[in-house]
Design an enzyme around this catalytic site. Sequence first.
Site, PDB file in Angstrom:
ATOM      1  CE  LYS A  70      12.775  69.279 -39.616  1.00  0.00           C
ATOM      2  NZ  LYS A  70      13.969  68.825 -38.918  1.00  0.00           N
ATOM      3  CE  LYS A 253       9.801  32.228 -23.450  1.00  0.00           C
ATOM      4  NZ  LYS A 253      11.113  32.632 -23.924  1.00  0.00           N
ATOM      5  CB  ILE A 254       2.114  33.256 -21.565  1.00  0.00           C
ATOM      6  CG1 ILE A 254       2.056  31.880 -20.875  1.00  0.00           C
ATOM      7  CG2 ILE A 254       0.736  33.880 -21.728  1.00  0.00           C
ATOM      8  CD1 ILE A 254       1.239  30.820 -21.545  1.00  0.00           C
ATOM      9  N   GLY A 256       3.717  38.449 -24.092  1.00  0.00           N
ATOM     10  CA  GLY A 256       3.269  39.633 -23.352  1.00  0.00           C
ATOM     11  C   GLY A 256       3.609  39.552 -21.872  1.00  0.00           C
ATOM     12  CG  HIS A 259      11.342  43.176 -19.628  1.00  0.00           C
ATOM     13  ND1 HIS A 259      12.616  43.667 -19.478  1.00  0.00           N
ATOM     14  CD2 HIS A 259      10.783  43.860 -20.655  1.00  0.00           C
ATOM     15  CE1 HIS A 259      12.805  44.618 -20.380  1.00  0.00           C
ATOM     16  NE2 HIS A 259      11.711  44.755 -21.109  1.00  0.00           N
ATOM     17  CG  ASP A 310       4.725  44.118 -26.479  1.00  0.00           C
ATOM     18  OD1 ASP A 310       4.560  45.275 -26.903  1.00  0.00           O
ATOM     19  OD2 ASP A 310       5.719  43.426 -26.754  1.00  0.00           O
TER      20      ASP A 310
END
Length: 373
Positions: A70, A253-254, A256, A259, A310
């Site tokens: 499909k 800020k790094i 990757g 969280h 990421d």
Amino acid sequence: MAKQLSGAGLRGQVAGKTALSTVGKEGSGLTYRGYDVKDLAANCEFEEVAYLVLKGNLPNQAELDAYKAKLKSMRALPQPLKEVLERIPASAHPMDVMRTGCSMLGNLETENDFSEQQDATDRMLAAFPGMINYWYNFSHNNERIEVETGAESLAEQFLWTLHGKKPSELHTKVMHASLILYAEHEFNASTFTARVCASTLSDIHSCITGAIGSLRGPLHGGANEAAMELIEGMNDPEDAEQKLMGMLERKEKIMGFGHAIYSESDPRNAVIKGWSEKLAAENGNSSLYDISVRCEAVMWREKKLFCNADFFHASAYNYMGIPTKLFTPIFVCSRLTGWAAHVMEQRADNRIIRPSAEYVGEDFRTVTPISAR
Ligand SMILES: CC(=O)SCCNC(=O)CCNC(=O)[C@H](O)C(C)(C)COP(=O)(O)OP(=O)(O)OC[C@H]1O[C@@H](n2cnc3c(N)ncnc32)[C@H](O)[C@@H]1OP(=O)(O)O
Ligand SMILES: O=C([O-])CC(=O)C(=O)O
């Protein structure tokens, strides 16, 4: 140790119910409809997982074959969509191309009734890889590519329409795993965008277009591109160590790392890191992988920050010859499944999403006539 979930950004607030996934639940990492994402990534094709997320169960062979057939039959791009894509300059960000392409498809093939939601989703799943690579090849190489390829899967279709040839078995496998890892993630920012839009009873293309806009930012899906820019500016692991230490000192800020929900690791990282290592070996050049490994060690040692989904996607995609600016659109091609499933779930038990705000503005006042202000 669980992450402290409180404070700004609606952190820790339950904003609705879902049967689609669990994120960071004690002892279970990430599950889609009860299955561990690592189990799915090791044993399934992306289409099996898309079927699972969208319909509730893993397909049997006949169901999978029918679903893939499909999707394969729905890849052609309408001529007016191609014309719009051809007008978007090479300098545009491919996420803006995705957003416009999705919106244009919604004009041409409008979802008139919610009974069309599964077909509309399948159409987007089938068309998006060819759509972004049609634009990419036209704007960068002056080439109108054929999007109705012989590719057997979405993983193959993405690489085939990008590079103009059937990809290797290894690259296809990595793409399946990558698409599976990115498919669904509970109430992240882009999914929540889609659900808010769905809660007004809007059409599915509006929900997905909005979600694409939310995913674009570097704090969310755009982090894989930002991570690539970081590691390609590092010469070797020693240089990586020095540069990272400098960035941390300057409180930068790094991308990757870290969280919103996970506290000690992102379960998707080990999977994509493993594939990145294999791709490095295939390439005969492990520089990017080695640099990434050192970044991971430094960030954990210095800040107890871990790689999210990421970070190792950057080196993995780079080893497969994917241009950096196409990284986040791949995320779209995959997360579309989660977004659409959440739209369907929201529609099935809907109340308009409308939270309240804590007012911190001026006290009550009256209008001074303009001549007296
Ligand atoms: C697929 C995905 O969307 S995964 C996320 C992709 N995004 C990124 O990789 C961007 C980089 N990471 C970040 O910006 C954050 O970690 C986010 C947006 C993912 C989560 O944000 P939050 O939940 O607000 O982070 P958290 O509360 O854990 O932050 C705690 C502290 O660590 C710091 N921190 C968090 N992540 C990072 C990082 N990547 N680099 C440096 N410092 C960081 C914060 O600035 C904060 O410091 P402070 O207390 O001095 O203000
Ligand atoms: O859940 C989040 O906040 C971000 C994330 O990892 C994702 O959407 O895959």
